[in-house]
Design a protein around this motif. Structure first.
Motif, PDB file in Angstrom:
ATOM      1  N   THR A  44       0.953  -1.349   0.099  1.00  0.00           N
ATOM      2  CA  THR A  44      -0.160   0.137  -0.379  1.00  0.00           C
ATOM      3  C   THR A  44       1.258   0.783  -0.046  1.00  0.00           C
ATOM      4  O   THR A  44       2.354   1.324   0.576  1.00  0.00           O
ATOM      5  N   SER A  76      -6.887  -1.375  -7.439  1.00  0.00           N
ATOM      6  CA  SER A  76      -7.446  -1.467  -7.012  1.00  0.00           C
ATOM      7  C   SER A  76      -7.798  -2.889  -6.359  1.00  0.00           C
ATOM      8  O   SER A  76      -8.691  -3.435  -7.892  1.00  0.00           O
ATOM      9  N   GLN A  77      -8.288  -2.617  -5.370  1.00  0.00           N
ATOM     10  CA  GLN A  77      -9.191  -3.662  -4.514  1.00  0.00           C
ATOM     11  C   GLN A  77      -9.791  -2.829  -3.782  1.00  0.00           C
ATOM     12  O   GLN A  77      -9.971  -2.958  -2.326  1.00  0.00           O
ATOM     13  N   GLY A  78     -11.766  -2.546  -4.002  1.00  0.00           N
ATOM     14  CA  GLY A  78     -12.476  -1.605  -3.756  1.00  0.00           C
ATOM     15  C   GLY A  78     -11.873  -0.800  -3.335  1.00  0.00           C
ATOM     16  O   GLY A  78     -11.452   0.352  -4.470  1.00  0.00           O
ATOM     17  N   ARG A  79     -11.857  -0.559  -2.060  1.00  0.00           N
ATOM     18  CA  ARG A  79     -10.988   1.003  -1.636  1.00  0.00           C
ATOM     19  C   ARG A  79      -9.651   1.314  -1.251  1.00  0.00           C
ATOM     20  O   ARG A  79      -9.297   2.055  -1.119  1.00  0.00           O
ATOM     21  N   HIS A  80      -9.216  -0.086  -1.102  1.00  0.00           N
ATOM     22  CA  HIS A  80      -7.892   0.164  -1.404  1.00  0.00           C
ATOM     23  C   HIS A  80      -6.919   0.045  -1.938  1.00  0.00           C
ATOM     24  O   HIS A  80      -7.139  -0.855  -3.490  1.00  0.00           O
ATOM     25  N   ARG A  81      -5.693   0.345  -2.529  1.00  0.00           N
ATOM     26  CA  ARG A  81      -5.104   0.812  -3.722  1.00  0.00           C
ATOM     27  C   ARG A  81      -3.715  -0.474  -2.958  1.00  0.00           C
ATOM     28  O   ARG A  81      -2.908   0.204  -2.447  1.00  0.00           O
TER      29      ARG A  81
END
Length: 236
Positions: A44, A76-81
Motif C-alpha cells: 500500500t 485497486s481492490q475496493g477502496r484499497h490501492r
C-alpha cells in the motif's frame, strides 16, 4: 536520406526514454520503494511511505512518477490501492543496479544484513547465498548449460521429478543467470527461477518474512535442498 532521418529519430527516442527512466529512478525515496517491492508482493502507499520515511502526500507524488514511468503498477481492490513492480524485467533491472552500485562501496567485508545474505526474494525468484549455491550445483551437475541460458535435458527431467511446473508459453526468458548483488555471483532467474521458487513455497521449503525480502528456509527445505543439490555450503 529518409532512412537516415528515421534512424536518427528512433535513436533520439530511445535515448530520451532511457534518460526519462533514469530520472524516475534517481530519487532516493523512489529507490527505497522499488527495493521494498523487490519482495514480489503488492504494497500500500502507506507501507511504502513508511519504508521511504516520507509523508503520505510526498509518497503519492513519488508513486505517481513511478507508475507513469511504467516501473510499477497500481492495483485497486475496493477502496484499497496496492502497488507492485511492473514486471520481472523491472525486478531484474533493480537487482542489477544493486550489484553495480555495490561495487562502488569499498568495504573489505559486505555489510549486507546476514538474514538477507542467506536467502531473500529477487522479485519472483530466490536470491542470496543459498540461491547461489543451488545455481552452482545445477551448473556442476549439468542441469543448466554453462552460461545459464537454458535447462538441459537432465535439468528438465529433475525439475519434473521435483514437481517444478514450467510455463511452455512464457514470454520471458525460460532460464537465465541473474547476478546476485550481495554474492557477486549468479542465481537462477527467468521462468525456471520463478517456477522453482513457487514450488519451494508450495512445499513449505521456504517461508517469506512478512513485509521484508527475507526468506526463511524451513527444516523440510533444508532436507530437500540436501537431497536435490550437491551444495558446497551448509543450508543450515
Amino acid at each position: 536520406m529518409l532512412n537516415k532521418i528515421e534512424v536518427d529519430d528512433s535513436d533520439t527516442q530511445l535515448e530520451s526514454s532511457m534518460a526519462a527512466l533514469a530520472a524516475a529512478m534517481s530519487d532516493p525515496s523512489r529507490v527505497k520503494m522499488l527495493c521494498a517491492l523487490m519482495d514480489g508482493r503488492a504494497w500500500t502507499a502507506t507501507e511504502l511511505s513508511a519504508v521511504a520515511d516520507i509523508a503520505s502526500s510526498t509518497a503519492s507524488s513519488h508513486l505517481n512518477r513511478l507508475v507513469n514511468s511504467h516501473l510499477i503498477t497500481c492495483l485497486s481492490q475496493g477502496r484499497h490501492r496496492y502497488y507492485r513492480l511492473a514486471g520481472h524485467e523491472v525486478g531484474q533491472l533493480v537487482e542489477m543496479m544493486m550489484g553495480v552500485s555495490w561495487k562502488r562501496i569499498p568495504p573489505p567485508k559486505t555489510r549486507t544484513p546476514v538474514q538477507l545474505r542467506v536467502a531473500r526474494t529477487c522479485y519472483d525468484h530466490l536470491a542470496g547465498e543459498v540461491a547461489v549455491e543451488i545455481y552452482e550445483s545445477m551448473r556442476r551437475e549439468g542441469w543448466i548449460n554453462d552460461d545459464g541460458t537454458h535447462l538441459t535435458e537432465k535439468g528438465h527431467e529433475n525439475f519434473q521429478q521435483m514437481g517444478v511446473v514450467l510455463d511452455p508459453k512464457t514470454k520471458r526468458k525460460p532460464c537465465c543467470a541473474c547476478l546476485d548483488w550481495s554474492e557477486r555471483r549468479s542465481h537462477l532467474g527467468g521462468d525456471a527461477g520463478a517456477a522453482f521458487f513457487t514450488l519451494c513455497e508450495h512445499r513449505g521449503w521456504l517461508k517469506r518474512v512478512q513485509g521484508f525480502r527475507e526468506v526463511n528456509i524451513t527444516s523440510s527445505g533444508k532436507a530437500a535442498f540436501r537431497k536435490w543439490f550437491a551444495l558446497s555450503g551448509n543450508p543450515d
